[in-house]
Design a protein around this motif. Structure first.
Motif, short mmCIF file in Angstrom:
data_model
loop_
_atom_site.label_atom_id
_atom_site.label_comp_id
_atom_site.label_asym_id
_atom_site.label_seq_id
_atom_site.Cartn_x
_atom_site.Cartn_y
_atom_site.Cartn_z
N THR A 80 0.82 -1.22 0.00
CA THR A 80 0.00 0.00 0.00
C THR A 80 0.85 1.26 0.00
N LEU A 81 2.02 1.20 0.64
CA LEU A 81 2.86 2.39 0.76
C LEU A 81 3.42 2.88 -0.57
N GLY A 82 3.47 2.00 -1.57
CA GLY A 82 3.92 2.41 -2.90
C GLY A 82 3.04 3.50 -3.48
N ASP A 83 1.73 3.35 -3.32
CA ASP A 83 0.77 4.33 -3.82
C ASP A 83 0.36 5.35 -2.76
N GLU A 84 0.47 4.95 -1.50
CA GLU A 84 0.01 5.81 -0.41
C GLU A 84 1.06 5.93 0.70
N GLY A 86 1.73 8.29 2.49
CA GLY A 86 1.16 9.08 3.58
C GLY A 86 0.55 8.24 4.68
N LYS A 87 0.32 6.94 4.43
CA LYS A 87 -0.19 6.03 5.47
C LYS A 87 0.75 6.03 6.67
N VAL A 88 2.05 6.22 6.40
CA VAL A 88 3.04 6.24 7.49
C VAL A 88 2.75 7.42 8.41
N ASN A 89 2.39 8.57 7.86
CA ASN A 89 2.07 9.75 8.67
C ASN A 89 0.73 9.58 9.38
N GLU A 90 -0.23 8.97 8.71
CA GLU A 90 -1.57 8.83 9.26
C GLU A 90 -1.62 7.81 10.40
#
Length: 126
Positions: A80-84, A86-90
């Motif tokens: 998921t992190l490839g496209d998003e 920002g999930k790490v920040n969220e």
């Protein structure tokens, strides 16, 4: 029950009952990095030694790497992190995880900090 460890590089490691270790960055780290814009994850089945660069991250402020906290082989990555990224920040301690691995020597995890030790460590950083 899962046990969580922390590194001085602001990574967290969650060890599940089956021995699989999930790696991510702490809320402290994501806050200091700023918005992540790119994540390069390791290959599944790749073996790493302790301290080797396992993943690369780029934010609006800086670029950095996620170092392998203990030796082991990657068993899964968070696609998921490839496209998003920002999930790490969220959700840095949840959906923002980077990869999972099987440690070569689980006793090496005992050299890492627990939550109380990590909180004390970041307090010394100011």
């Amino acid at each position: 029950m899962a046990k969580t460890f922390y590194t001085q590089e602001h990574e967290w490691l969650r060890v599940e009952d089956d021995g699989v270790v999930t790696v991510g960055v702490t809320d402290y780290a994501q806050d200091h990095l700023g918005d992540l814009v790119y994540v390069q994850l390791p290959e599944v089945d790749k073996e790493f030694v302790k301290g080797e660069e396992a993943a690369v991250i780029e934010s609006v402020k800086t670029a950095g790497e996620i170092l392998m906290p203990v030796a082991g082989m990657v068993t899964a990555v968070n696609e998921t992190l490839g496209d998003e990224p920002g999930k790490v920040n969220e959700d840095p301690m949840g959906e923002g995880w980077f990869f999972k691995f099987k440690a070569s020597d689980t006793a090496a995890l005992d050299d890492l900090m627990d939550e109380a030790g990590y909180k004390s460590y970041i307090e010394t950083l100011g």
